[in-house]
Design an enzyme around this catalytic site. Structure first.
Site, short mmCIF file in Angstrom:
data_model
loop_
_atom_site.label_atom_id
_atom_site.label_comp_id
_atom_site.label_asym_id
_atom_site.label_seq_id
_atom_site.Cartn_x
_atom_site.Cartn_y
_atom_site.Cartn_z
N HIS A 126 7.91 27.97 -0.79
CA HIS A 126 6.90 28.59 -0.44
C HIS A 126 5.89 29.03 -1.41
CE1 HIS A 126 8.30 31.02 3.70
NE2 HIS A 126 8.45 29.49 3.74
N GLU A 181 5.33 28.48 12.63
CA GLU A 181 6.73 28.95 12.45
C GLU A 181 6.65 29.91 11.18
OE1 GLU A 181 10.70 28.61 10.15
OE2 GLU A 181 8.59 28.47 9.43
N HIS A 214 9.04 22.28 12.43
CA HIS A 214 7.77 22.95 12.26
C HIS A 214 6.68 22.22 11.33
CE1 HIS A 214 7.76 25.25 8.28
NE2 HIS A 214 9.04 25.49 8.52
#
Ligand code: DTR
Ligand code: ZN
Ligand code: ZN
Length: 546
Positions: free
Chosen positions: A295, A179, A133
């Protein structure tokens, strides 16, 4: 870290049970060696080293793309589409067929497209796919998640293109959008395939977070056939692998698996904690996350383990070369004309460079000729007439005054040792002439009672611009002895001056404006007659503007 070709080949062959790992082997069978089909398959080209330096280069590009777009490459933003353009342009330059596939249906509103790249060749009914992704979360630039997988499969694709081996199976790469919003891009791609197209995909390998700084060596669906080559690669470098438990069903391989396609992949881990046992076998810090920047905004180019990144690329190359690359490299070349077109007036000569490139294997001798398309009255010359692929030759096409105006597609044939290829050159004859002035610089003695004819071939098109301008240069002690005439292409004669006079003047430079009704192209002749005795001279040159 770079593995040498011999080590790679040794490992590859050891894995196939052909030789012990320590036995030195050569990567390719000697030409003419009497191997059966199986033995030939086992002499497959050694998988190449995928350059971690180059992967790093792609990661830096992703980092700057994020920096220029609010610090993120999320699927709905300009940082994502700029990432698509970057990858797409690299692939196109390398010879891939690329497609942007819209992220619909079911994607986030405004999500950019998936990018699909096919390497031409191999059995189209047996497609081996690798994917990653390309989008990040909005919190950061997403360099490990998932610039790492994106850059790694890109560099592997470019390495395949650079090597141009013969392909047995067809290889396709995919960069997924959206994604991070729930595997939406890959799901849209798979659901958009016809069942026939879907059934051609024999395997999908996924690469998501392959450079985690405190990473592990995780393989998706590790005990399935789809994982066999990835496993074998890590075994060959003595690295133990584990099932990717943390990432199960959390990346794009799930979209393919849900459609009944065999899948595997490599990951180095996300936010889960490294165990003591894992730290013992892999190094790194137990009790800490595989990727402590998962993240977050610190998922930058500093958040990458080169070792994990490098090994994942070599693992993918190993799988591709083992499954889809043939045992030998077919020698081939390409040919082109540069410039690809040119314009001349009838009588003029056009030149272009015929370039050749070795596209696979070693260079070969290429004989050059014009296969078709030469206009009448024209001749083609190659200098030299044959080249080793990689070199170029100059093609000259000389037209004649009788060559008709028009546009001609000249096909240049390159006859090589293993293949023949053509290049085309578009030749325009006529059209708007740029040059309408011509000179004949040949000297002619002007002797008593002798007529000299000095011709000029005009390649100017259309009607002569009346009056035509004529300049005559020469010496003659008594120019009054001379009659000078101009003959046009149609044969009409124009008297520029008659002989006669009472005293003698030198010839020197004389200009004449001559009203004519003539076509411009063809032969214009200056005719000079010495009509009297005694004085003589020389016609130096003459020019005409038509
Ligand atoms: N696709 C990942 C999800 C993910 C979570 N844990 C792992 C471990 C290994 C690979 C992937 C993942 C993401 O993009 O967040
Ligand atoms: Zn993520
Ligand atoms: Zn991810």
């Amino acid at each position: 870290m770079r593995r040498t070709a011999v080590l790679a080949a040794t490992a590859a062959m050891a894995l196939m049970g052909l030789v012990a790992a320590a036995t030195p082997v050569i990567a390719q069978a000697p030409p003419g060696a009497g191997h059966g089909a199986k033995a030939v398959a086992r002499t497959a080209l050694a998988p190449p080293d995928v350059s971690v330096t180059n992967i790093r280069g792609h990661l830096s590009q992703f980092q700057s793309i994020a920096s220029q777009n609010g610090g993120t490459r999320r699927s709905t933003g300009a940082g994502y589409t700029a990432s698509v353009s970057y990858v797409e342009q690299k692939l196109q330059a390398a010879g891939y067929t690329t497609r942007r596939v819209a992220c619909t249906p079911g994607c986030s509103s405004g999500a950019g497209p998936n990018l699909i790249a096919d390497w031409p060749g191999g059995d189209e009914n047996q497609v081996i796919m690798a994917g990653a992704h390309l989008d990040s979360v909005s919190a950061g630039p997403g360099i490990n998640d998932n610039g790492s997988g994106s850059a790694m499969i890109l560099e592997t694709a470019l390495t395949l293109a650079a090597q141009r081996p013969t392909m047995t199976k067809h290889v396709r790469f995919g960069w997924w959008s959206d994604e991070e919003q729930g595997l939406l891009g890959s799901r849209a791609y798979v659901s958009g395939l016809s069942s026939t197209e879907r059934s051609k995909i024999k395997q999908y390998l996924n690469f998501d977070m392959v450079g985690s700084t405190n990473g592990g060596y995780f393989i998706n669906n590790i005990s399935t056939a789809a994982a066999a080559d990835l496993r074998a690669y890590y075994t060959s470098i003595n690295v133990q692998t584990e099932e990717n438990v943390e990432g199960a069903n959390r990346s794009d391989d799930a979209s393919f698996r849900n459609a009944g396609i065999a899948t595997s992949g490599v990951a180095a881990g996300a936010s889960a904690t490294k165990t003591t046992a894992q730290a013992q076998k892999w190094g790194g810090t137990a009790g800490r996350a595989y990727d402590s920047c998962y993240h977050s905004s610190c998922d930058t180019t500093s958040n990458i383990s080169d070792t994990h990144l490098d090994r994942s690329g070599d693992a993918l190359a190993y799988a591709i070369w083992t499954q889809a690359v043939g045992g030998t490299t077919q020698r081939d070349f390409s040919i082109n004309a540069s410039p690809g077109s040119g314009t001349v007036q009838a009588g003029g000569t056009a030149t272009t460079t015929i370039g050749t490139t070795t596209t696979s294997g070693t260079a070969q001798r290429v004989n050059l000729s014009v296969a078709s398309g030469l206009p009448s009255g024209a001749t083609a010359t190659f200098n030299p007439t044959s080249v080793n692929s990689g070199s170029s030759s100059t093609l000259s096409i000389a037209t004649s005054a009788t060559t008709p105006d028009g546009t001609y597609t000249v096909t240049v044939a390159g006859a090589g040792e293993t293949a023949s290829h053509n290049a085309t050159y578009t030749l325009s004859v006529g059209g708007t002439s740029t040059n309408r002035s011509f000179t004949n610089d040949t000297d002619y003695p002007l002797n008593d009672y002798v007529t000299v004819n000095s011709a000029i071939t005009s390649t100017a098109s259309g009607s002569a611009a009346s009056p035509v301008q004529v300049t005559v240069k020469g010496t003659h002690t008594c120019s009054e002895d001379l009659r000078i005439r101009l003959l046009g292409p149609s044969g009409t004669s124009y008297t520029l001056k008659n002989a006669g006079g009472t005293s003698c003047t030198n010839l020197g430079t004389r200009n004449y404006s001559v009203p004519v009704t003539q076509q411009a192209s063809g032969t214009w002749t200056l005719q000079v007659t010495d009509m009297y005795s005694q004085d003589t001279g020389l016609l130096d040159s003459w020019s005409i503007t038509v």
